[in-house]
Design a protein around this motif. Structure first.
Motif, PDB file in Angstrom:
ATOM      1  N   SER A  88     -19.552  -1.425  21.451  1.00  0.00           N
ATOM      2  CA  SER A  88     -19.631  -0.451  22.757  1.00  0.00           C
ATOM      3  C   SER A  88     -19.932  -1.013  23.049  1.00  0.00           C
ATOM      4  O   SER A  88     -19.375  -1.384  24.259  1.00  0.00           O
ATOM      5  CB  SER A  88     -20.422   0.371  21.938  1.00  0.00           C
ATOM      6  N   ALA A 112     -29.193  -3.432  14.502  1.00  0.00           N
ATOM      7  CA  ALA A 112     -27.697  -3.733  14.959  1.00  0.00           C
ATOM      8  C   ALA A 112     -26.820  -3.692  14.021  1.00  0.00           C
ATOM      9  O   ALA A 112     -26.710  -4.297  13.589  1.00  0.00           O
ATOM     10  CB  ALA A 112     -27.686  -4.511  16.534  1.00  0.00           C
ATOM     11  N   HIS A 122     -22.495  -1.110  17.793  1.00  0.00           N
ATOM     12  CA  HIS A 122     -23.143  -1.520  18.973  1.00  0.00           C
ATOM     13  C   HIS A 122     -22.562  -2.489  19.329  1.00  0.00           C
ATOM     14  O   HIS A 122     -22.512  -2.153  20.521  1.00  0.00           O
ATOM     15  CB  HIS A 122     -24.729  -1.783  18.597  1.00  0.00           C
ATOM     16  N   PHE A 181     -30.645   0.505  19.461  1.00  0.00           N
ATOM     17  CA  PHE A 181     -30.177  -0.742  18.973  1.00  0.00           C
ATOM     18  C   PHE A 181     -31.047  -0.860  17.516  1.00  0.00           C
ATOM     19  O   PHE A 181     -31.156  -2.530  17.094  1.00  0.00           O
ATOM     20  CB  PHE A 181     -29.533  -2.225  20.308  1.00  0.00           C
ATOM     21  N   GLY A 185     -29.714   1.660  25.104  1.00  0.00           N
ATOM     22  CA  GLY A 185     -29.742   2.275  24.066  1.00  0.00           C
ATOM     23  C   GLY A 185     -30.915   1.588  22.375  1.00  0.00           C
ATOM     24  O   GLY A 185     -31.814   0.993  23.279  1.00  0.00           O
ATOM     25  N   ARG A 219     -16.590   5.325  20.855  1.00  0.00           N
ATOM     26  CA  ARG A 219     -17.290   5.063  19.639  1.00  0.00           C
ATOM     27  C   ARG A 219     -16.824   4.175  18.294  1.00  0.00           C
ATOM     28  O   ARG A 219     -15.009   5.185  17.794  1.00  0.00           O
ATOM     29  CB  ARG A 219     -18.612   6.354  18.880  1.00  0.00           C
TER      30      ARG A 219
END
Length: 390
Positions: free
Chosen positions: A30, A23, A27, A20, A18, A129
């Motif tokens: 995940s 961040a 994040h 990020f 990603g 998510r």
């Protein structure tokens, strides 16, 4: 299971990638779920060039983004300048069994799914998510910067006050705010929503390890707002002074009083998760007093109180908040070697607001087009099924 069987068991290597940018705990969550899907987590972070080409200008530089992801406690390895479209060759190069990503849409410059190749090969896994947090949301908060920008419930007086502030902003900033607010009713991925904290989420992020009797306890109080690379470098230096690092997070109200501005950007629950995700942190005191008290030091058996070399404000009673640890000889200042601050990140956003507006517009437009294609495909499949049935 015998020891021999355990040794022979193949290590499951997981790939996640990603931008990020900015961040946040979404994040981190995940990546936590990605690590849970296997044994060893490799995270690919896209370069500035790749992000600019496919998404728009990043807020944080690639080096800053690399360092923040390396410091997340579930990450075993970081691959720099990872391709924006996830390649099977990349997974093979790093011996990864599959790729993991959240259940939102990520599109390249052409509006195509960046995970289409690994999906077609059956080497893709999806995780949930984190609802209520996005980079777009964080950018919107930085532009609004009202005293209640991080609170989900707004009263009429607050809305009126917010409108007065918006009217004082440049037209470009007003347009971006309008776009962000309108996004709530359009793309579910770009739009703004609010994070709902829960004890379960905190437990998932916390290690839950108690300090050993011989451990040297380090206490680091602060706001840690919009957790960034400067915080990472500070905590790394603080961790060298002991064995068990406790971060004391001040309340939103206290930060609002001491910062003389409308901070924090992230509320107390969000800041708690962001700090807990850092590999140098062992424990967090949620809502720690601004003034370091004797009771707090004794309760947590603190050996050293650490802060950076930045200036700080006095406590509500006009006394030095570090008076007691200074008198005890356990106060220590460290130089992180990094001058990044929340205020500097806000300045980047304001200085480049038009670029970020265009980036968010482009991102949302691609998401909406993709959602339309998916809906049309679904309807076509339904019609075909009905035709077969008849």
């Amino acid at each position: 299971m015998s020891d021999v069987t355990k040794q022979e068991k193949k290590q499951v290597r997981v790939w996640a990638d990603g931008c990020f940018d900015l961040a946040h705990f979404g994040h981190a969550n995940s990546l936590r779920q990605a690590k849970k899907a296997g044994d060893y987590l490799i995270v690919g972070v896209h370069s500035d060039e790749e992000v600019l080409q496919n998404k728009g200008p990043p807020v944080m530089t690639e080096d800053e983004r690399y360092k923040v992801i390396r410091a997340i406690k579930w990450v075993d390895e970081v691959v720099t300048a990872a391709p924006y479209v996830t390649q099977l060759e990349t997974l093979d190069e790093y011996n990864c069994d599959f790729c993991v990503h959240g259940n939102d849409i990520t599109l390249d410059a052409d509006g195509k799914d960046t995970y289409r190749l690994v999906k077609d090969a059956g080497r893709y896994r999806e995780v949930q998510r984190t609802a209520g947090i996005s980079t777009t949301d964080v950018v919107g908060r930085m532009l609004l910067m009202t005293k209640t920008h991080h609170l989900p419930m707004l009263h009429s007086a607050t809305i009126l006050k917010r409108l007065k502030i918006i009217l004082l902003l440049p037209l470009s900033a007003v347009l971006l705010i309008f776009l962000l607010l309108c996004s709530t009713m359009r793309s579910p991925y770009t739009g703004i929503s609010h994070f709902l904290p829960s004890t379960r989420k905190i437990v998932q992020f916390a290690e839950g390890k108690e300090p050993q009797p011989s451990d040297k306890i380090v206490y680091c109080p602060g706001s840690f707002d919009l957790f960034h690379v400067g915080h990472v470098d500070f905590l790394e230096q603080a961790s060298k002074l002991g064995d068990y690092v406790i971060v004391g997070l001040h309340t939103d109200k206290e930060i609002n009083r001491t910062e003389n501005s409308n901070y924090p950007i992230m509320n107390l629950h969000e800041r708690t998760l962001s700090v807990l995700a850092n590999k140098y942190v062992s424990e967090v005191v949620i809502g720690a007093p601004y003034k370091v008290t004797q009771e707090l030091l004794e309760h947590f058996n603190v050996d050293v109180v650490v802060r950076g070399k930045t200036s700080y404000n006095y406590a509500a009673d006009s006394t030095d908040p570090y008076e007691i640890p200074k008198e005890m000889g356990i106060y220590h200042e460290v130089d992180s070697g990094n001058d990044m601050s929340t205020q500097k990140i806000v300045a980047r956003i304001i200085a480049n607001r038009i670029k970020f507006r265009e980036r968010n517009q482009l991102k949302e437009a691609k998401e909406l087009r993709n959602m339309k294609r998916m809906e049309e495909k679904r309807r076509q499949e339904e019609l075909e099924e009905q035709g077969v049935d008849h």
